[in-house]
Design an enzyme around this catalytic site. Structure first.
Site, PDB file in Angstrom:
ATOM      1  N   GLU A   8       0.823  -1.209   0.000  1.00  0.00           N
ATOM      2  CA  GLU A   8       0.000   0.000   0.000  1.00  0.00           C
ATOM      3  C   GLU A   8       0.856   1.258   0.000  1.00  0.00           C
ATOM      4  OE1 GLU A   8      -3.189   0.037  -0.503  1.00  0.00           O
ATOM      5  OE2 GLU A   8      -3.264  -2.153  -0.507  1.00  0.00           O
ATOM      6  N   HIS A  32       1.560   2.399  -3.481  1.00  0.00           N
ATOM      7  CA  HIS A  32       0.477   3.211  -4.045  1.00  0.00           C
ATOM      8  C   HIS A  32       0.517   4.636  -3.479  1.00  0.00           C
ATOM      9  CE1 HIS A  32      -1.089  -0.326  -5.891  1.00  0.00           C
ATOM     10  NE2 HIS A  32      -1.603  -0.856  -4.796  1.00  0.00           N
TER      11      HIS A  32
END
Length: 357
Positions: free
Chosen positions: A22, A25
């Site tokens: 994550e 991202h």
């Protein structure tokens, strides 16, 4: 107490691997000017949170991952910095960055493990088992390095073991001899040689001994770390192929519960705590590569599926000169997400049953 320690370590590391995904991202979204509403380490109820600028940074109760919530992700937003309003190349970079971070994490963890390794093993033929004279007659020599088996490149002795074990009796073999590649098409390994193991059982071997030690230096550590990273990618593809062909089934799959159980058991069975931690790290490195590859599969609800829809949207716009309505992607993602959750529950139940038995 030791098994509890490794369970805790495995859970934390597994959660960190997802959080690292994550973060890929998050980092690229920030870098490209996309609005990020929240970046969270962990899932579930919020333990700590701090708002810095436009983004909420959260630490949540369950150490099983994390998420990066971008403005307009999966929904319609008028904000010009919303994810869905960005150029396709920006969205592509953000989507692929999660798997990219997992790949880098896997490489770094392997590097830590291999830095503690005394030597590495090349697939160099060191001798022949008694009764394997036919292999010499067919052209193999001591000192030959097994370069490829049925077109699959072999970098280490474990590569040679893997691909020779999966090959049939007739093998397309390529060796490296005196710096030159020599091809042995349709090499006949059918005349296997019986070998008595230490426990008295009989194994039927290919008739060759292989494994030449290479001293651990900075250069060889980096080289074999890269080899192991590439091998992990290939192992994931091999496993997927086995699932599709039916060679492997549900009982061979493991979800988070099975992974934590396996990792903690292997760590606890190690002779020392240090060896146990290195064992856990080695497995976690492979899982990081696994996450990188699996997330790029063109399956809806995964990053690869979103990249697939991104490409479809570009083609659609070129043909019809208008944007593809995101509601179609959202609907498909929602259905597949539910199916994936059901599948994960089935795998989790299977993990619990395997542990119980």
């Amino acid at each position: 107490m030791t098994i509890v320690l490794y369970i805790v370590i495995a859970i934390i590391l597994f959660g960190l691997l997802i959080a690292v995904h994550e973060f890929g991202h998050f980092f690229t979204a920030k870098l490209l000017g996309i609005k990020v509403n929240e970046f969270s380490v962990g899932m579930g109820p919020v333990l700590l949170k701090k708002i810095h600028g436009e983004t909420q940074y959260s630490l949540r109760l369950l150490p099983i991952g994390g998420f990066c919530s971008m403005e307009g992700e999966g929904t319609d937003s008028d904000d010009p910095r919303a994810f869905e309003r960005q150029a396709p190349w920006k969205r592509f970079i953000v989507l692929i960055a999660g798997s990219g971070m997992n790949f880098i994490a896997g490489f770094v963890i392997f590097l830590i493990v291999f830095s503690q390794t005394a030597a590495f093993s090349l697939p160099v033929i060191t001798g022949f088992i008694d009764g394997a004279d036919h292999l010499v007659e067919e052209g193999l020599r001591e000192g030959d390095q097994i370069y490829s088996v049925n077109g699959s490149r072999t970098y280490t002795s474990s590569d040679a073991q893997l691909f020779l074990s999966r090959a049939g009796d007739i093998v397309d073999l390529e060796v490296l001899r005196d710096g030159k590649r020599i091809d042995f098409p349709d090499f006949d390994f059918s005349a296997t040689v019986p070998y008595t193991n230490e426990d008295g059982t009989i194994s039927y071997l290919r008739g060759i001994y292989y494994g030449e030690a290479v001293e651990n230096t900075v250069g060889t550590t980096l080289q074999f770390t890269w080899y192991q990273t590439i091998d992990s990618v290939r192992l994931v593809w091999i496993s997927l192929g086995d699932l599709i062909s039916g060679a492997a089934g549900l009982s061979d799959l493991s979800g988070p519960i099975g992974i934590v159980s396996t990792v903690s058991s292997l760590g606890a069975s190690a002779s020392t705590v240090g060896t146990g931690i290195l064992t856990v790290l080695n497995i976690m490195a492979f899982i990081a590569i696994n996450l990188a590859v699996m997330n790029l599969l063109p399956i809806p609800a995964l990053d690869g599926g979103r990249i697939f829809f991104l490409i479809v949207g570009i083609i659609y716009k070129l043909i019809f000169h208008k944007q593809l309505d995101p509601k179609y992607e959202n609907a498909i993602n929602s259905v597949v997400f539910v199916l994936l959750m059901i599948f994960m529950v089935v795998v989790a139940v299977s993990d619990v049953l395997k542990i119980a038995t």
